[in-house]
Design a protein around this motif. Structure first.
Motif, PDB file in Angstrom:
ATOM      1  N   VAL A   8     -24.431  48.191 -39.110  1.00  0.00           N
ATOM      2  CA  VAL A   8     -24.642  49.018 -37.922  1.00  0.00           C
ATOM      3  C   VAL A   8     -23.460  48.888 -36.974  1.00  0.00           C
ATOM      4  O   VAL A   8     -22.928  49.890 -36.481  1.00  0.00           O
ATOM      5  N   ILE A   9     -23.030  47.675 -36.723  1.00  0.00           N
ATOM      6  CA  ILE A   9     -21.891  47.441 -35.824  1.00  0.00           C
ATOM      7  C   ILE A   9     -20.639  48.128 -36.370  1.00  0.00           C
ATOM      8  O   ILE A   9     -19.907  48.783 -35.627  1.00  0.00           O
ATOM      9  N   ILE A  26     -27.446  56.419 -38.191  1.00  0.00           N
ATOM     10  CA  ILE A  26     -26.789  55.108 -38.319  1.00  0.00           C
ATOM     11  C   ILE A  26     -27.628  54.201 -39.201  1.00  0.00           C
ATOM     12  O   ILE A  26     -27.106  53.532 -40.094  1.00  0.00           O
ATOM     13  N   ALA A  27     -28.930  54.178 -38.964  1.00  0.00           N
ATOM     14  CA  ALA A  27     -29.826  53.332 -39.759  1.00  0.00           C
ATOM     15  C   ALA A  27     -29.743  53.690 -41.240  1.00  0.00           C
ATOM     16  O   ALA A  27     -29.630  52.811 -42.101  1.00  0.00           O
ATOM     17  N   THR A  28     -29.775  54.979 -41.534  1.00  0.00           N
ATOM     18  CA  THR A  28     -29.695  55.433 -42.928  1.00  0.00           C
ATOM     19  C   THR A  28     -28.366  55.029 -43.551  1.00  0.00           C
ATOM     20  O   THR A  28     -28.328  54.507 -44.668  1.00  0.00           O
ATOM     21  N   ALA A  29     -27.282  55.245 -42.840  1.00  0.00           N
ATOM     22  CA  ALA A  29     -25.960  54.881 -43.350  1.00  0.00           C
ATOM     23  C   ALA A  29     -25.827  53.377 -43.561  1.00  0.00           C
ATOM     24  O   ALA A  29     -25.101  52.927 -44.448  1.00  0.00           O
ATOM     25  N   ARG A  37     -35.145  52.151 -34.710  1.00  0.00           N
ATOM     26  CA  ARG A  37     -35.453  51.269 -33.568  1.00  0.00           C
ATOM     27  C   ARG A  37     -34.616  49.999 -33.608  1.00  0.00           C
ATOM     28  O   ARG A  37     -34.243  49.464 -32.569  1.00  0.00           O
ATOM     29  N   GLN A  38     -34.313  49.529 -34.807  1.00  0.00           N
ATOM     30  CA  GLN A  38     -33.447  48.359 -34.927  1.00  0.00           C
ATOM     31  C   GLN A  38     -32.045  48.688 -34.401  1.00  0.00           C
ATOM     32  O   GLN A  38     -31.415  47.855 -33.759  1.00  0.00           O
ATOM     33  N   VAL A  39     -31.573  49.886 -34.690  1.00  0.00           N
ATOM     34  CA  VAL A  39     -30.264  50.309 -34.185  1.00  0.00           C
ATOM     35  C   VAL A  39     -30.278  50.284 -32.657  1.00  0.00           C
ATOM     36  O   VAL A  39     -29.340  49.793 -32.026  1.00  0.00           O
ATOM     37  N   SER A  40     -31.353  50.770 -32.073  1.00  0.00           N
ATOM     38  CA  SER A  40     -31.484  50.751 -30.617  1.00  0.00           C
ATOM     39  C   SER A  40     -31.432  49.324 -30.077  1.00  0.00           C
ATOM     40  O   SER A  40     -30.746  49.048 -29.088  1.00  0.00           O
ATOM     41  N   GLU A  99     -20.437  62.288 -39.529  1.00  0.00           N
ATOM     42  CA  GLU A  99     -21.084  61.900 -40.781  1.00  0.00           C
ATOM     43  C   GLU A  99     -20.341  60.713 -41.389  1.00  0.00           C
ATOM     44  O   GLU A  99     -19.118  60.697 -41.413  1.00  0.00           O
ATOM     45  N   VAL A 100     -21.093  59.773 -41.909  1.00  0.00           N
ATOM     46  CA  VAL A 100     -20.523  58.587 -42.529  1.00  0.00           C
ATOM     47  C   VAL A 100     -20.686  58.698 -44.034  1.00  0.00           C
ATOM     48  O   VAL A 100     -21.765  59.021 -44.521  1.00  0.00           O
ATOM     49  N   MET A 101     -19.620  58.447 -44.751  1.00  0.00           N
ATOM     50  CA  MET A 101     -19.701  58.393 -46.213  1.00  0.00           C
ATOM     51  C   MET A 101     -20.259  57.030 -46.598  1.00  0.00           C
ATOM     52  O   MET A 101     -19.803  56.003 -46.086  1.00  0.00           O
ATOM     53  N   ILE A 102     -21.227  57.025 -47.491  1.00  0.00           N
ATOM     54  CA  ILE A 102     -21.859  55.781 -47.917  1.00  0.00           C
ATOM     55  C   ILE A 102     -21.366  55.443 -49.318  1.00  0.00           C
ATOM     56  O   ILE A 102     -21.419  56.273 -50.220  1.00  0.00           O
ATOM     57  N   CYS A 103     -20.900  54.239 -49.478  1.00  0.00           N
ATOM     58  CA  CYS A 103     -20.425  53.775 -50.771  1.00  0.00           C
ATOM     59  C   CYS A 103     -21.311  52.629 -51.224  1.00  0.00           C
ATOM     60  O   CYS A 103     -21.429  51.616 -50.554  1.00  0.00           O
TER      61      CYS A 103
END
Length: 109
Positions: A8-9, A26-29, A37-40, A99-103
């Motif tokens: 997340v950071i 962000i949580a999904t990525a 809520r954890q991101v919050s 958008e974030v690319m997820i690897c």
């Protein structure tokens, strides 16, 4: 610090000026699609320590979630970066979403 928190950071730190992400995005990525809520909580507790661009995070409706002085400051910071905040404290996610690319194990998703 958990791997989720580290991710997340890293994701938040990587959001460029003039772009926004949602808590859920962000949580999904970061690997937990149910972790908005954890991101919050991470933003609330670690923004100063890790110098996170907290103002670039909005809710899934494209709205700024804060009220009062927080709302005013977030709006000001976003607008200084060129993000238009419309009536109802809304941001056009089609225009400004990052958008974030997820690897995952070298297989791009």
């Amino acid at each position: 610090m958990t791997e989720f928190t580290k991710s997340v950071i890293e994701i938040i730190t990587g959001i460029p000026a003039g772009k926004v992400m949602t808590y859920g995005g962000i949580a999904t990525a970061a690997g937990n699609s149910r972790g908005a809520r954890q991101v919050s909580r991470i933003l609330h507790s670690m923004s100063k320590t890790h110098n996170l661009p907290w103002h670039r995070i909005i809710n899934s409706k494209g709205e700024i979630s804060l009220t009062g002085e927080g709302l005013e400051l977030q709006t000001k910071l976003l607008e200084e970066e060129g993000v238009q905040v419309h009536k109802g404290n809304k941001v056009d996610l089609k225009k400004y979403r990052y958008e974030v690319m997820i690897c995952d194990d070298l297989d791009w998703i």
